[in-house]
Design a protein around this motif. Structure first.
Motif, PDB file in Angstrom:
ATOM      1  N   GLN A   1       0.829  -1.188   0.000  1.00 23.01           N
ATOM      2  CA  GLN A   1       0.000   0.000   0.000  1.00 23.01           C
ATOM      3  C   GLN A   1       0.863   1.238   0.000  1.00 23.01           C
ATOM      4  O   GLN A   1       1.947   1.280   0.551  1.00 23.01           O
ATOM      5  CB  GLN A   1      -0.922   0.011   1.217  1.00 23.01           C
ATOM      6  CG  GLN A   1      -0.223  -0.338   2.528  1.00 23.01           C
ATOM      7  CD  GLN A   1      -1.213  -0.726   3.576  1.00 23.01           C
ATOM      8  OE1 GLN A   1      -2.297  -0.174   3.624  1.00 23.01           O
ATOM      9  NE2 GLN A   1      -0.857  -1.653   4.429  1.00 23.01           N
TER      10      GLN A   1
ATOM     11  N   GLU B   1       0.541   5.728  -0.171  1.00 22.19           N
ATOM     12  CA  GLU B   1      -0.167   6.987  -0.284  1.00 22.19           C
ATOM     13  C   GLU B   1       0.883   8.051  -0.596  1.00 22.19           C
ATOM     14  O   GLU B   1       1.522   8.604   0.291  1.00 22.19           O
ATOM     15  CB  GLU B   1      -0.912   7.333   0.996  1.00 22.19           C
ATOM     16  CG  GLU B   1      -2.152   6.486   1.197  1.00 22.19           C
ATOM     17  CD  GLU B   1      -2.943   6.899   2.412  1.00 22.19           C
ATOM     18  OE1 GLU B   1      -4.167   6.971   2.301  1.00 22.19           O
ATOM     19  OE2 GLU B   1      -2.336   7.147   3.448  1.00 22.19           O
TER      20      GLU B   1
ATOM     21  N   GLY C   1       1.198   5.876   4.836  1.00 26.80           N
ATOM     22  CA  GLY C   1       0.179   6.888   4.969  1.00 26.80           C
ATOM     23  C   GLY C   1      -0.246   7.096   6.403  1.00 26.80           C
ATOM     24  O   GLY C   1      -0.930   8.056   6.699  1.00 26.80           O
TER      25      GLY C   1
ATOM     26  N   THR D   1      -6.139   5.230  -1.023  1.00 30.88           N
ATOM     27  CA  THR D   1      -4.811   4.648  -0.854  1.00 30.88           C
ATOM     28  C   THR D   1      -4.472   3.821  -2.084  1.00 30.88           C
ATOM     29  O   THR D   1      -5.335   3.150  -2.640  1.00 30.88           O
ATOM     30  CB  THR D   1      -4.768   3.746   0.397  1.00 30.88           C
ATOM     31  OG1 THR D   1      -5.073   4.523   1.549  1.00 30.88           O
ATOM     32  CG2 THR D   1      -3.384   3.120   0.573  1.00 30.88           C
TER      33      THR D   1
ATOM     34  N   LYS E   1     -10.000   2.220  -0.438  1.00 30.24           N
ATOM     35  CA  LYS E   1     -10.045   2.782   0.911  1.00 30.24           C
ATOM     36  C   LYS E   1      -9.948   1.632   1.896  1.00 30.24           C
ATOM     37  O   LYS E   1     -10.898   0.853   2.062  1.00 30.24           O
ATOM     38  CB  LYS E   1     -11.351   3.560   1.132  1.00 30.24           C
ATOM     39  CG  LYS E   1     -11.487   4.173   2.522  1.00 30.24           C
ATOM     40  CD  LYS E   1     -10.521   5.333   2.725  1.00 30.24           C
ATOM     41  CE  LYS E   1     -10.794   6.056   4.041  1.00 30.24           C
ATOM     42  NZ  LYS E   1      -9.916   7.236   4.210  1.00 30.24           N
TER      43      LYS E   1
END
Length: 357
Positions: free
Chosen positions: A5, A7, A20, A281, A305
């Protein structure tokens, strides 16, 4: 495989430890999120194909010595390397097609149950039930597919192993052959594919703009983005464009794929701030060595999300426009500009800041 993941508009860290700051999906939860597609494909296959290979409500009578029904001629003559397709739910219009064209099943091997020890499949016996067909698939078809592909089947790729059997009428007439093969993995009806699995990349990827549905907070099959979905595909990264030779390390994949996904997301959304403003994200996967050695070299970039320890929140609408996350419009985080860093211990006090008049 664990889903990474990222961000890009917020603090960056090493995947998959919750980039994130606000999202902390566990690797195990995300791994299950990826595997649900394969699991669902198996469950769907038990219902649609391993029971009979044809609709059991369409049994046709045969006279002793008569030829099999027309629909079984195509099935019973299908050999290794043939591709099969049909349009009717009962598969009564099953035909062999060129593998370059759209098809639903590629034959990897033929199993003759008449050579099976004992009288389990002898004359006058009943068609095996779904449980027995599943056992036969696992006993014979997994190895048949591996042989067909020279040991290069990606068990985490876009295809799943399955089996087709004669129609009830064909079984009554004495056809005891099974067709082992592959089909596109899906949680519902298997979609069509083009090209032979033996010649293509088995990566489980989608076109940019595809949205994957959501079930129990986990991604499922593609759906219209106007419907609730878990993630939206913003692009695909081909690792073979950057890595050659053996499987790249996870750390090297992370660095390259994150940069590529962020670039693709910016191009897809039209702004480097769009992900942050929509409170979404970026997720990306990592290729296992077994997948790489099987020839799978591509990864999707997912936009979604995350819900802490729960998978994904449902999203309605494409991220290119207005969206609802769990029924609510996203509220962009405040943008106060660059913040002044706190002084290190023992450092001289910062000079007074000018006050507005």
């Amino acid at each position: 495989m664990s889903k990474k993941q990222s961000e890009p508009a917020q603090e960056s860290g090493s995947a998959p430890r919750g980039r994130g700051g606000s999202l902390h999906l566990s690797a195990n939860k995300l791994r299950w999120g990826m595997l649900i597609g394969a699991l669902g494909a198996v469950l769907a296959a038990l219902v649609t194909m391993t029971v009979t290979g044809f609709d059991s409500d369409k049994v046709e009578a045969h006279q002793p010595g008569a030829e099999p029904v027309v629909r079984d001629k195509e099935f019973s003559s299908a050999a290794e390397g043939d591709c099969l397709s049909w349009t009717k739910p009962d598969r009564s219009d099953l035909v062999k097609v060129n593998c370059a064209d759209k098809h639903l099943f590629e034959v990897a091997g033929v199993i003759d149950l008449s050579a099976y020890p004992g009288r389990e499949f002898g004359d006058g016996t009943r068609h095996p039930d779904s449980l027995r067909m599943t056992e036969l698939r696992d006993e014979h078809c997994v190895s048949a597919v591996q042989r067909y592909l020279g040991g290069r089947f990606d068990t985490r790729g876009k295809y799943t192993v399955n089996v087709m059997s004669p129609s009830p009428a064909g079984w009554q007439h004495g056809d005891r052959t099974l067709r082992c093969g592959v089909q596109v993995a899906a949680t519902t009806t298997s979609p069509a594919s083009t090209g032979s699995i033996a010649e293509g990349d088995q990566s489980k990827v989608h076109d940019a703009g595809t949205c994957l549905g959501i079930n129990q907070n986990l991604p499922t099959d593609p759906v219209d983005c106007a419907q609730p979905h878990a993630v939206e595909i913003v692009g695909t990264v081909d690792l073979a464009a950057n890595f050659t030779g053996g499987p790249p390390s996870e750390a090297d994949q992370d660095k390259y794929v994150e940069a590529e996904c962020n670039r693709l997301a910016t191009d897809y959304l039209g702004s480097p701030d769009a992900i942050r403003n929509k409170t979404l994200t970026m997720f990306f996967d990592v290729l296992e060595p077994t997948s790489w050695l099987a020839g799978s070299h591509k990864l999707d970039c997912w936009l979604g999300k995350g819900v802490d320890r729960e998978g994904f929140a449902p999203i309605v609408g494409s991220a290119r426009g207005e969206i609802l996350i769990d029924g609510q419009a996203p509220v962009p985080p405040p943008n106060t500009g660059r913040s002044t860093p706190a002084p290190l211990p023992g450092a001289a006090p910062l000079p007074p800041q000018p006050q507005p008049r």
